[in-house]
Design a protein around this motif. Structure first.
Motif, PDB file in Angstrom:
ATOM      1  N   THR A 196       0.819  -1.221   0.000  1.00 41.44           N
ATOM      2  CA  THR A 196       0.000   0.000   0.000  1.00 41.44           C
ATOM      3  C   THR A 196       0.847   1.264   0.000  1.00 41.44           C
ATOM      4  O   THR A 196       0.318   2.366   0.001  1.00 41.44           O
ATOM      5  CB  THR A 196      -0.953   0.059   1.217  1.00 41.44           C
ATOM      6  N   ALA A 197       2.184   1.107   0.010  1.00 39.98           N
ATOM      7  CA  ALA A 197       3.037   2.297  -0.062  1.00 39.98           C
ATOM      8  C   ALA A 197       3.350   2.661  -1.508  1.00 39.98           C
ATOM      9  O   ALA A 197       3.885   3.712  -1.785  1.00 39.98           O
ATOM     10  CB  ALA A 197       4.332   2.063   0.696  1.00 39.98           C
ATOM     11  N   LYS A 198       3.005   1.770  -2.426  1.00 42.53           N
ATOM     12  CA  LYS A 198       3.410   1.999  -3.819  1.00 42.53           C
ATOM     13  C   LYS A 198       2.393   2.861  -4.557  1.00 42.53           C
ATOM     14  O   LYS A 198       1.193   2.739  -4.309  1.00 42.53           O
ATOM     15  CB  LYS A 198       3.560   0.658  -4.528  1.00 42.53           C
ATOM     16  N   PRO A 199       2.873   3.711  -5.470  1.00 41.19           N
ATOM     17  CA  PRO A 199       1.939   4.509  -6.263  1.00 41.19           C
ATOM     18  C   PRO A 199       0.950   3.607  -7.002  1.00 41.19           C
ATOM     19  O   PRO A 199       1.320   2.514  -7.449  1.00 41.19           O
ATOM     20  CB  PRO A 199       2.844   5.228  -7.258  1.00 41.19           C
ATOM     21  N   LEU A 200      -0.269   4.076  -7.114  1.00 43.60           N
ATOM     22  CA  LEU A 200      -1.323   3.244  -7.707  1.00 43.60           C
ATOM     23  C   LEU A 200      -2.084   4.022  -8.768  1.00 43.60           C
ATOM     24  O   LEU A 200      -2.568   5.121  -8.524  1.00 43.60           O
ATOM     25  CB  LEU A 200      -2.291   2.812  -6.591  1.00 43.60           C
ATOM     26  N   LEU A 201      -2.150   3.426  -9.945  1.00 40.71           N
ATOM     27  CA  LEU A 201      -2.961   3.992 -11.012  1.00 40.71           C
ATOM     28  C   LEU A 201      -4.155   3.064 -11.221  1.00 40.71           C
ATOM     29  O   LEU A 201      -3.964   1.883 -11.522  1.00 40.71           O
ATOM     30  CB  LEU A 201      -2.134   4.069 -12.294  1.00 40.71           C
ATOM     31  N   ILE A 202      -5.328   3.588 -10.989  1.00 40.46           N
ATOM     32  CA  ILE A 202      -6.517   2.762 -11.180  1.00 40.46           C
ATOM     33  C   ILE A 202      -7.020   2.982 -12.602  1.00 40.46           C
ATOM     34  O   ILE A 202      -7.358   4.097 -12.991  1.00 40.46           O
ATOM     35  CB  ILE A 202      -7.605   3.126 -10.149  1.00 40.46           C
ATOM     36  N   ALA A 212     -18.631   8.138 -24.392  1.00 37.71           N
ATOM     37  CA  ALA A 212     -19.253   9.441 -24.099  1.00 37.71           C
ATOM     38  C   ALA A 212     -19.526   9.619 -22.607  1.00 37.71           C
ATOM     39  O   ALA A 212     -19.584  10.736 -22.101  1.00 37.71           O
ATOM     40  CB  ALA A 212     -20.535   9.596 -24.900  1.00 37.71           C
ATOM     41  N   LYS A 213     -19.703   8.492 -21.923  1.00 38.98           N
ATOM     42  CA  LYS A 213     -20.039   8.566 -20.488  1.00 38.98           C
ATOM     43  C   LYS A 213     -18.809   8.508 -19.577  1.00 38.98           C
ATOM     44  O   LYS A 213     -18.937   8.500 -18.351  1.00 38.98           O
ATOM     45  CB  LYS A 213     -20.940   7.361 -20.131  1.00 38.98           C
ATOM     46  N   SER A 214     -17.617   8.409 -20.181  1.00 40.61           N
ATOM     47  CA  SER A 214     -16.453   8.085 -19.351  1.00 40.61           C
ATOM     48  C   SER A 214     -16.162   9.153 -18.290  1.00 40.61           C
ATOM     49  O   SER A 214     -15.755   8.819 -17.177  1.00 40.61           O
ATOM     50  CB  SER A 214     -15.220   7.797 -20.208  1.00 40.61           C
ATOM     51  N   ASP A 215     -16.389  10.429 -18.637  1.00 40.63           N
ATOM     52  CA  ASP A 215     -16.139  11.493 -17.643  1.00 40.63           C
ATOM     53  C   ASP A 215     -17.067  11.357 -16.454  1.00 40.63           C
ATOM     54  O   ASP A 215     -16.656  11.534 -15.302  1.00 40.63           O
ATOM     55  CB  ASP A 215     -16.337  12.880 -18.274  1.00 40.63           C
ATOM     56  N   GLU A 216     -18.304  11.041 -16.768  1.00 42.78           N
ATOM     57  CA  GLU A 216     -19.308  10.890 -15.708  1.00 42.78           C
ATOM     58  C   GLU A 216     -18.932   9.735 -14.772  1.00 42.78           C
ATOM     59  O   GLU A 216     -18.965   9.865 -13.536  1.00 42.78           O
ATOM     60  CB  GLU A 216     -20.643  10.587 -16.395  1.00 42.78           C
ATOM     61  N   ILE A 217     -18.529   8.612 -15.370  1.00 39.20           N
ATOM     62  CA  ILE A 217     -18.136   7.448 -14.555  1.00 39.20           C
ATOM     63  C   ILE A 217     -16.893   7.794 -13.720  1.00 39.20           C
ATOM     64  O   ILE A 217     -16.842   7.519 -12.520  1.00 39.20           O
ATOM     65  CB  ILE A 217     -17.857   6.216 -15.451  1.00 39.20           C
ATOM     66  N   LEU A 218     -15.938   8.445 -14.367  1.00 39.87           N
ATOM     67  CA  LEU A 218     -14.702   8.828 -13.681  1.00 39.87           C
ATOM     68  C   LEU A 218     -15.011   9.726 -12.484  1.00 39.87           C
ATOM     69  O   LEU A 218     -14.503   9.496 -11.375  1.00 39.87           O
ATOM     70  CB  LEU A 218     -13.769   9.549 -14.657  1.00 39.87           C
ATOM     71  N   ASN A 219     -15.840  10.722 -12.702  1.00 43.80           N
ATOM     72  CA  ASN A 219     -16.137  11.658 -11.608  1.00 43.80           C
ATOM     73  C   ASN A 219     -16.847  10.980 -10.446  1.00 43.80           C
ATOM     74  O   ASN A 219     -16.603  11.308  -9.290  1.00 43.80           O
ATOM     75  CB  ASN A 219     -16.954  12.848 -12.122  1.00 43.80           C
ATOM     76  N   SER A 220     -17.722  10.041 -10.768  1.00 39.75           N
ATOM     77  CA  SER A 220     -18.431   9.379  -9.667  1.00 39.75           C
ATOM     78  C   SER A 220     -17.467   8.528  -8.838  1.00 39.75           C
ATOM     79  O   SER A 220     -17.584   8.448  -7.620  1.00 39.75           O
ATOM     80  CB  SER A 220     -19.633   8.574 -10.183  1.00 39.75           C
ATOM     81  N   ILE A 221     -16.477   7.920  -9.488  1.00 42.62           N
ATOM     82  CA  ILE A 221     -15.484   7.135  -8.740  1.00 42.62           C
ATOM     83  C   ILE A 221     -14.549   8.065  -7.966  1.00 42.62           C
ATOM     84  O   ILE A 221     -14.221   7.818  -6.805  1.00 42.62           O
ATOM     85  CB  ILE A 221     -14.670   6.223  -9.698  1.00 42.62           C
ATOM     86  N   ILE A 225     -13.103   8.000  -4.136  1.00 44.32           N
ATOM     87  CA  ILE A 225     -11.723   7.558  -3.910  1.00 44.32           C
ATOM     88  C   ILE A 225     -10.750   8.665  -4.267  1.00 44.32           C
ATOM     89  O   ILE A 225     -10.805   9.218  -5.363  1.00 44.32           O
ATOM     90  CB  ILE A 225     -11.408   6.317  -4.770  1.00 44.32           C
ATOM     91  N   SER A 226      -9.869   8.995  -3.314  1.00 45.27           N
ATOM     92  CA  SER A 226      -8.826   9.958  -3.646  1.00 45.27           C
ATOM     93  C   SER A 226      -7.665   9.681  -2.707  1.00 45.27           C
ATOM     94  O   SER A 226      -7.788   8.873  -1.792  1.00 45.27           O
ATOM     95  CB  SER A 226      -9.323  11.384  -3.451  1.00 45.27           C
ATOM     96  N   GLY A 227      -6.569  10.351  -2.889  1.00 42.19           N
ATOM     97  CA  GLY A 227      -5.452  10.143  -1.969  1.00 42.19           C
ATOM     98  C   GLY A 227      -4.136  10.484  -2.596  1.00 42.19           C
ATOM     99  O   GLY A 227      -4.044  10.835  -3.769  1.00 42.19           O
TER     100      GLY A 227
END
Ligand SMILES: Nc1nc2c(ncn2[C@@H]2O[C@H](COP(=O)(O)OP(=O)(O)OP(=O)(O)O)[C@@H](O)[C@H]2O)c(=O)[nH]1
Ligand SMILES: [Mg+2]
Length: 361
Positions: A196-202, A212-221, A225-227
């Motif tokens: 859990t110390a390693k950088p993580l790209l989800i 077309a919906k990808s921004d909406e899905i991204l924003n909801s996630i 989740i942030s950090g």
């Protein structure tokens, strides 16, 4: 620099791997439960521009290594942790790309029986947390015993304090990448490689119909989740795999068809690069235009060492111009004329995209 692709089975890891590495596996090989490993070029528009300007014989991109790890089966864990074989394989990676499934496919059902991006992100994060927690607990037990036996108690006491701090963090469900590690802690991070110390790209592997919906899905996630040292990027593994196999003249049309303006995977690999605290410097000339990788904060002498150890040892000075200044001036001759091609000593801290010419003995 090694980045591991992790995630549940059938999330698209091997598809991503093939797209990034341009190593295309047949169906049998793609399904093999073994890890694949390859070197990937880091796409860089600035290097492309320099190459157009200098028209060199060779263009060399920066590279990173990608490991396609096998999907995590339920059997990979014993109640609360991954098996030791899996852990030893993932620990050697410098960062992870967690491929999360966002596409439906009846032929290849999701192991949980449904698509739920947030659930899958949490489930891997939980496993990583539990793995680190189990490690820290066993380490603390060992240290307690050492404390009785050994003479040099200061070192042991310091490690116990550190492990207790990590333990508290993990117990609160906080990954270790949220901690600002003190100088004296870094050696434990290096030795023990907590997951859990390693950088993580989800990487959200979305359905073809969701462009077309990808921004909406991204924003909801992102709202959940942030950090620190964590990034979330949407992409479309299946489209990208097809795209990567097309001749260049057909690529634009294909991307337009899906409403894509640039390659999300190109963006992802650049993001992974940034996330690792890496940056590039360039060397240019008629023979070769090349991007080199160094860590942020490294000096001109370190940069020289990235090219050759002799350059490090016999470093005299570096001639430096920033990429933007160079482009604005339009040529090396103009840079010299305007005096923006500077001479820097070995202590100079390189900036991202510096163009360097190392003078050495
Ligand atoms: N529709 C759709 N199918 C996808 C996508 N990405 C992957 N697939 C399909 O899902 C299946 C599994 O993909 P892989 O890339 O092998 O998944 P994996 O994560 O490597 O799976 P394991 O190695 O078994 O853990 C393949 O049939 C892919 O064609 C996608 O974005 N959309
Ligand atoms: Mg696979």
């Amino acid at each position: 620099m090694q980045i591991g692709l992790v995630g549940l089975p059938v999330s698209g890891k091997t598809t991503v791997f093939q797209t990034l590495t341009q190593i295309y596996l047949d169906a049998a090989a793609a399904m093999k439960r073994e890890s694949n490993q390859a070197i990937v070029k880091v796409p860089d528009k600035r290097l492309d521009t320099l190459t157009e300007m200098f028209n060199p014989k060779k263009k060399v991109n920066a590279t990173i290594e990608i490991v396609d790890l096998v999907g995590l089966q339920k059997g990979d864990r014993t109640s609360s942790q991954f098996n030791s074989q899996f852990i030893s394989k993932v620990k050697t990676n410098d960062a992870f790309i967690h491929v999360v499934r966002g596409f439906e496919d009846e032929m290849n059902p999701h192991i949980e029986g449904s698509i739920d991006i947030y659930r899958d992100i949490c489930s891997l994060e939980d496993e990583f947390l539990l793995t680190d927690l189990a490690f820290v607990e066993s380490r603390l037990e060992k240290l307690d015993k050492d404390l009785m036996k050994q003479k040099n108690k200061d070192d042991i006491k310091h490690e116990i304090e550190t492990m207790q701090k990590w333990h508290k963090t993990l117990e609160e469900n906080i990954p270790l990448r949220e901690l600002d590690f003190e100088e004296s802690e870094i050696k434990y991070v290096k030795n023990y490689q907590p997951l859990t110390a390693k950088p993580l790209l989800i990487a959200l592997n979305l359905a073809e119909g969701d462009v077309a919906k990808s921004d909406e899905i991204l924003n909801s996630i992102k709202s959940k989740i942030s950090g620190n040292n964590i990034r979330i990027e949407p992409f479309f593994a299946k489209i990208e795999l097809e795209l990567s196999q097309l001749p260049p003249e057909e690529k634009d049309m294909f991307m337009e068809e899906y409403g894509l303006t640039d390659s999300p995977l190109d963006r992802m690999i650049r993001r992974a690069y940034d996330l690792l605290g890496l940056q590039s410097f360039f060397t240019v000339g008629e023979d070769e235009c090349r991007a080199w990788t160094i860590r942020k904060g490294m000096t001109a002498q370190d940069a020289a060492g990235a090219i050759h150890t002799d350059f490090y040892n016999k470093f005299i000075r570096a001639e430096v111009v920033g990429y933007d200044d160079f482009i604005e001036a339009g040529s090396m001759a103009k840079c010299k004329e305007k005096g923006i091609f500077r001479l820097e000593g070995k202590e100079y801290i390189c900036k991202d995209a510096d163009i360097l010419n190392i003078r050495h003995g």
